[in-house]
Every structure is written in structure tokens, then in C-alpha cells.
Design a protein around this motif. Structure first.
Motif, PDB file in Angstrom:
ATOM      1  N   PRO A  39     -13.951 -85.172  -0.659  1.00 18.79           N
ATOM      2  CA  PRO A  39     -13.716 -84.010   0.226  1.00 18.79           C
ATOM      3  C   PRO A  39     -14.634 -83.998   1.451  1.00 18.79           C
ATOM      4  CG  PRO A  39     -13.744 -83.332  -2.081  1.00 18.79           C
ATOM      5  CD  PRO A  39     -14.201 -84.756  -2.062  1.00 18.79           C
ATOM      6  N   GLY A  40     -15.846 -84.558   1.308  1.00 18.80           N
ATOM      7  CA  GLY A  40     -16.766 -84.622   2.442  1.00 18.80           C
ATOM      8  C   GLY A  40     -16.217 -85.492   3.571  1.00 18.80           C
ATOM      9  N   PHE A  41     -15.506 -86.570   3.211  1.00 18.97           N
ATOM     10  CA  PHE A  41     -14.898 -87.428   4.230  1.00 18.97           C
ATOM     11  C   PHE A  41     -13.914 -86.630   5.074  1.00 18.97           C
ATOM     12  CE2 PHE A  41     -15.517 -92.159   3.408  1.00 18.97           C
ATOM     13  CZ  PHE A  41     -16.621 -91.993   2.599  1.00 18.97           C
ATOM     14  N   HIS A  42     -13.120 -85.803   4.387  1.00 11.17           N
ATOM     15  CA  HIS A  42     -12.102 -85.045   5.123  1.00 11.17           C
ATOM     16  C   HIS A  42     -12.754 -84.119   6.146  1.00 11.17           C
ATOM     17  CE1 HIS A  42      -7.890 -84.416   5.596  1.00 11.17           C
ATOM     18  NE2 HIS A  42      -7.591 -84.858   4.382  1.00 11.17           N
ATOM     19  N   GLU A  43     -13.868 -83.515   5.756  1.00 19.93           N
ATOM     20  CA  GLU A  43     -14.547 -82.595   6.672  1.00 19.93           C
ATOM     21  C   GLU A  43     -15.242 -83.321   7.817  1.00 19.93           C
ATOM     22  OE1 GLU A  43     -13.834 -79.613   6.527  1.00 19.93           O
ATOM     23  OE2 GLU A  43     -12.957 -79.620   4.522  1.00 19.93           O
ATOM     24  N   ALA A  44     -15.535 -84.602   7.627  1.00 18.16           N
ATOM     25  CA  ALA A  44     -16.377 -85.317   8.599  1.00 18.16           C
ATOM     26  C   ALA A  44     -15.599 -85.919   9.772  1.00 18.16           C
ATOM     27  CB  ALA A  44     -17.161 -86.414   7.880  1.00 18.16           C
ATOM     28  N   VAL A  45     -14.288 -86.120   9.606  1.00 23.59           N
ATOM     29  CA  VAL A  45     -13.536 -86.884  10.621  1.00 23.59           C
ATOM     30  C   VAL A  45     -13.596 -86.227  12.002  1.00 23.59           C
ATOM     31  CG1 VAL A  45     -11.293 -87.846  11.237  1.00 23.59           C
ATOM     32  CG2 VAL A  45     -11.971 -87.719   8.846  1.00 23.59           C
ATOM     33  N   GLY A  46     -13.157 -84.963  12.062  1.00 22.69           N
ATOM     34  CA  GLY A  46     -13.131 -84.278  13.346  1.00 22.69           C
ATOM     35  C   GLY A  46     -14.524 -84.079  13.917  1.00 22.69           C
ATOM     36  N   ASP A  47     -15.494 -83.829  13.042  1.00 25.73           N
ATOM     37  CA  ASP A  47     -16.875 -83.631  13.510  1.00 25.73           C
ATOM     38  C   ASP A  47     -17.434 -84.907  14.127  1.00 25.73           C
ATOM     39  OD1 ASP A  47     -16.518 -81.163  12.407  1.00 25.73           O
ATOM     40  OD2 ASP A  47     -18.390 -81.147  11.262  1.00 25.73           O
ATOM     41  N   THR A  48     -17.049 -86.048  13.565  1.00 22.58           N
ATOM     42  CA  THR A  48     -17.488 -87.334  14.122  1.00 22.58           C
ATOM     43  C   THR A  48     -17.001 -87.458  15.564  1.00 22.58           C
ATOM     44  OG1 THR A  48     -17.331 -88.337  11.933  1.00 22.58           O
ATOM     45  CG2 THR A  48     -17.353 -89.838  13.815  1.00 22.58           C
ATOM     46  N   ILE A  49     -15.723 -87.108  15.771  1.00 19.83           N
ATOM     47  CA  ILE A  49     -15.151 -87.154  17.120  1.00 19.83           C
ATOM     48  C   ILE A  49     -15.890 -86.159  18.017  1.00 19.83           C
ATOM     49  CG2 ILE A  49     -13.034 -86.766  18.472  1.00 19.83           C
ATOM     50  CD1 ILE A  49     -12.934 -89.202  16.525  1.00 19.83           C
ATOM     51  N   ALA A  50     -16.151 -84.956  17.475  1.00 22.27           N
ATOM     52  CA  ALA A  50     -16.786 -83.905  18.276  1.00 22.27           C
ATOM     53  C   ALA A  50     -18.206 -84.286  18.699  1.00 22.27           C
ATOM     54  CB  ALA A  50     -16.791 -82.585  17.512  1.00 22.27           C
ATOM     55  N   LEU A  51     -18.884 -85.135  17.921  1.00 27.04           N
ATOM     56  CA  LEU A  51     -20.225 -85.585  18.331  1.00 27.04           C
ATOM     57  C   LEU A  51     -20.127 -86.354  19.650  1.00 27.04           C
ATOM     58  CD1 LEU A  51     -21.816 -86.771  14.955  1.00 27.04           C
ATOM     59  CD2 LEU A  51     -22.590 -84.869  16.393  1.00 27.04           C
ATOM     60  N   SER A  52     -19.064 -87.111  19.793  1.00 24.92           N
ATOM     61  CA  SER A  52     -18.862 -87.855  21.029  1.00 24.92           C
ATOM     62  C   SER A  52     -18.421 -86.923  22.163  1.00 24.92           C
ATOM     63  CB  SER A  52     -17.809 -88.945  20.792  1.00 24.92           C
ATOM     64  OG  SER A  52     -17.665 -89.752  21.927  1.00 24.92           O
ATOM     65  N   VAL A  53     -17.543 -85.991  21.835  1.00 25.39           N
ATOM     66  CA  VAL A  53     -17.025 -85.047  22.837  1.00 25.39           C
ATOM     67  C   VAL A  53     -18.155 -84.209  23.432  1.00 25.39           C
ATOM     68  CG1 VAL A  53     -15.568 -82.993  23.139  1.00 25.39           C
ATOM     69  CG2 VAL A  53     -14.732 -84.925  21.801  1.00 25.39           C
ATOM     70  N   GLN A  54     -19.136 -83.846  22.585  1.00 26.82           N
ATOM     71  CA  GLN A  54     -20.179 -82.919  23.033  1.00 26.82           C
ATOM     72  C   GLN A  54     -21.287 -83.564  23.858  1.00 26.82           C
ATOM     73  OE1 GLN A  54     -21.172 -79.485  20.063  1.00 26.82           O
ATOM     74  NE2 GLN A  54     -20.334 -81.152  18.899  1.00 26.82           N
ATOM     75  N   THR A  55     -21.288 -84.884  23.964  1.00 25.63           N
ATOM     76  CA  THR A  55     -22.339 -85.502  24.784  1.00 25.63           C
ATOM     77  C   THR A  55     -22.185 -85.011  26.225  1.00 25.63           C
ATOM     78  OG1 THR A  55     -20.903 -87.414  25.182  1.00 25.63           O
ATOM     79  CG2 THR A  55     -22.528 -87.618  23.410  1.00 25.63           C
ATOM     80  N   PRO A  56     -23.309 -84.741  26.895  1.00 23.04           N
ATOM     81  CA  PRO A  56     -23.230 -84.317  28.300  1.00 23.04           C
ATOM     82  C   PRO A  56     -22.399 -85.292  29.135  1.00 23.04           C
ATOM     83  CG  PRO A  56     -25.461 -84.026  27.485  1.00 23.04           C
ATOM     84  CD  PRO A  56     -24.691 -84.699  26.383  1.00 23.04           C
ATOM     85  N   LYS A  57     -22.500 -86.575  28.816  1.00 22.52           N
ATOM     86  CA  LYS A  57     -21.747 -87.584  29.555  1.00 22.52           C
ATOM     87  C   LYS A  57     -20.242 -87.307  29.457  1.00 22.52           C
ATOM     88  CE  LYS A  57     -20.963 -92.585  29.306  1.00 22.52           C
ATOM     89  NZ  LYS A  57     -21.166 -93.710  28.393  1.00 22.52           N
TER      90      LYS A  57
END
Ligand code: ZN
Length: 376
Positions: free
Chosen positions: A129-147
Motif C-alpha cells: 500500500p505504501g507504493f501506491h501512496e508514493a507514486v504521485g508524491d514522487t512526481i510532485a517532488l520533481s514538480v515542486q522544484t523551483p526550477k
């Protein structure tokens, strides 16, 4: 109200007050962002990695805004209807930074559903279940970079070479990702102790606050009693959704993020990595998602990270500059008392959760005593 994310105090604890806050709420509103546009922006990021777009049914059947004239459960969620192309999100979106990130989280679930849709029904699930929660957050880590926020026009005039700005950014991230860890851990600590009866009903609320004080370092604003039931304020408690998955997710999403960044050939410090548009990183993620639950999770982990364990190393690596900064600022002066503070006396403002008692004890009783004294 659960102190699970602390980003609402970002303006108070921002280390360099004269430098930019990395919250894009104002900019989104200034540009007239709509809910639809927020979802399309998230969709475009996944698409840039080689993922599929949302389906027509997704757009026609999802509930992306609070409907008028009827009550709904607004807690955001993503649904696999187990029908071809029918995947949906239910969310009462507001145009702000937090919901923009939540959209990526929910869409991560949808992408997982879409990637394992050809598995037999029993394997259409996350590796755990942790994998399911992590997918979108992984993408969001990239989205949130100031760059990245700069690239999509949501952050202007940000100097990516400025160390102070980096620390501000990492603080904002820590208020979300680090502040969450003790909370993500304590929910099921408490619930498991209830299930095995080591916490009895009279102690439900007291033990809840013991964990909150000890692990999160927070205490209630007003006196709590054994007939209060604060855990019920949390959606996952009353909806019977296990919670340790989020704790797991907040650790492994940094492992996934680092793996995607390595695949994309990132040479910058981890927290600066944006793998937008990188098909190699996308392929790496997809190869893991396509497994669904057909293999034990360590194998899915190995597929993406090359090793089989849950590991906090990448999380620590990500926050290292902030850790160094905070150590310098605070020296040895950090932490908190294990125990909850004693209940405030009832006549302290906000000291009683029972207004009717408050007026008796704090107002009428002194008047009564004074009156008795005067009559004597
Ligand atoms: Zn989720």
C-alpha cells in the motif's frame, strides 16, 4: 488541525524572510488558474515521462469540484472502477499550492491503476500500500522544484543559484515531508494498541495525546477529557483506512525520486532534480508500476532502485543542506519534553473545554466568595 503538515506556518519559520517563499498559490490565482487547468498541468507532467493521458471517462465521470446543492465526502480519493478506461478522482479542489500537489498525488494512483490494468484482477494492486501512496508524491517532488515551477511559469524571479533560497525551499518541503513522519507513524501505533486492547476505551484520548506529545512534540490547546475522542477527527480513523502506508510512502518516495533522477542523469544535488520530459526516468517508474502486486514488493523495489530494502538514505540526502543549516542555528538546543504539559488551570483563557463550567468557576465563584466575605 492534525499537525500532519506544517506548511501553513511556512511564513513564520521561513529561515530567510527577505527571500522568496516557494508557495505558488498567489501566482496561480493571479493567472486565473482553474481546477481543470490544474489537473491538465499534472497530466502533462506524467505525459512528458511517457505515461498515458487521462481517459475520456476520467474527465466525464470524475468529481473534481465540490458540487452545489448536495453534501459529499470531500476527502480526496482516486478510484479504479475495474472497467476498461474507467478511472476517477473525487476531490473538492481549491486553487492553491497544496491542492496542486494533492492532484499529483491522486493522479499517481490513477497512473498506477492504468499501468497494471492488464494484470489478472488479483494483482491489480500496489506492490504494497505504501507504493501506491508514493507514486504521485514522487512526481510532485520533481514538480515542486523551483526550477520546474519556474519552467511552467508559476515562479518568477527565482534565483536558483542562491543558497538562502534553497534553504527556504527545503524548509517548506520539510514542513510537509519531515513534520509528517511522526504523525504517519503514530496513527497506527495508537490504532494497533486499541485493536490489541492494550489501550482501553477510557484511555483512548489520553493515549492519543501521549503519542502526540512524545512523538510529534505538540500538545492540545485546551484541556482534554476521557470523554473526548480526538482520534475520530481524522478521516482514516473513522473510515477504517490503514495509515502506516503513508509513513512508508514518505520514506520510499525519496528512493523512487532518487532512482528516477539517476535514470535521468541528474548531476545536481538531489533536491534540485527535475526529471520532467525524461523518458528514461518514466520507463524506470513504469516498469515497476506494471508489476502491480504480482511480485513481492522487494522485487518491485529492486526493479526501480536496484536494491530490495526500504531505506531513509535518499530522504536524508535530500534534506542534508537544511539539516546542516539547522544544526548551526540551534546548536544542541533542540527537541522537546516527552510528557504532555499539565492541563492548564481552568481559568486560563482557553483552559477549559466546557464553557458552562468555565463561567461558573472563573466568574461566578469569585463573585460568590467575595459576596460571602463582604457579608461576614
Ligand atoms: Zn493516496
Amino acid at each position: 488541525m492534525w499537525s500532519q503538515s506544517w506548511n501553513n506556518i511556512a511564513d513564520l519559520v521561513q529561515p530567510f524572510q527577505n527571500k522568496q517563499l516557494m508557495d505558488v498559490t498567489d501566482e496561480m490565482r493571479r493567472q486565473g488558474y482553474t481546477t481543470k487547468r490544474m489537473f491538465e498541468t499534472a497530466e502533462a507532467f506524467f505525459y512528458s515521462l511517457g505515461f498515458d493521458n487521462m481517459t475520456d471517462l476520467f474527465w466525464s465521470k470524475s468529481m473534481l469540484e465540490r458540487p452545489e446543492g448536495r453534501d459529499v465526502v470531500c476527502h480526496a480519493s482516486a478510484w479504479d472502477m475495474n472497467e476498461p478506461r474507467d478511472f476517477r478522482i473525487k476531490m473538492c479542489t481549491t486553487v492553491n499550492h497544496e491542492d496542486f500537489i494533492t492532484i499529483h498525488h491522486e493522479m499517481g494512483h490513477i497512473q498506477y491503476y492504468m499501468q497494471y490494468k492488464d494484470q489478472p484482477l488479483v494483482y491489480r494492486n500496489g506492490a504494497n500500500p505504501g507504493f501506491h501512496e508514493a507514486v504521485g508524491d514522487t512526481i510532485a517532488l520533481s514538480v515542486q522544484t523551483p526550477k520546474h515551477l519556474k519552467a511552467i511559469g508559476l515562479l518568477n524571479d527565482v534565483n536558483e543559484q542562491d543558497k538562502d533560497t534553497d534553504i527556504n525551499f527545503l524548509m517548506l518541503m520539510a514542513l510537509d515531508k519531515i513534520a509528517f513522519l511522526p504523525f504517519g507513524y503514530l496513527i497506527d501505533r495508537w490504532r494497533w494498541s486499541v485493536f490489541r486492547s492494550s489501550t482501553s476505551p477510557e484511555k483512548y484520548n489520553e493515549n492519543w495525546w501521549d503519542l502526540r506529545c512524545r512523538l510529534q512534540g505538540i500538545s492540545p490547546a485546551v484541556t482534554r477529557h476521557s470523554d473526548d475522542f480526538d482520534p475520530a477527527a481524522k478521516y482514516h480513523i473513522v473510515a477504517d483506512v490503514p495509515y502506516i502506508r503513508y509513513f512508508v510512502s514518505f520514506v520510499i518516495q525519496f528512493q523512487f525520486y532518487k532512482a528516477a533522477c539517476d535514470a535521468a542523469g541528474n548531476t545536481e544535488p538531489l533536491y534540485k532534480c527535475d526529471f520532467y520530459n525524461n523518458k528514461v526516468a518514466g520507463e524506470k517508474l513504469r516498469s515497476m508500476l506494471q508489476l502491480g502486486s504480482s511480485k513481492p514488493w522487494p522485487e518491485a523495489m529492486e526493479k526501480i532502485t536496484g536494491q530490495r530494502r526500504m531505506d531513509a538514505g535518499p530522504l536524508l540526502e535530500y534534506f542534508e543542506p537544511l539539516m546542516d543549516y539547522l544544526k548551526k542555528q540551534n546548536g544542541d538546543d533542540y527537541g522537546w519534553e516527552d510528557k504532555c504539559p499539565e492541563n492548564p488551570p481552568p481559568c486560563v483563557k482557553g483552559g477549559s473545554s466546557r464553557p458552562e463550567l468555565h463561567s461558573w468557576i472563573c466568574v461566578l465563584l469569585p463573585v460568590f466568595i467575595a459576596l460571602v466575605g463582604w457579608l461576614k
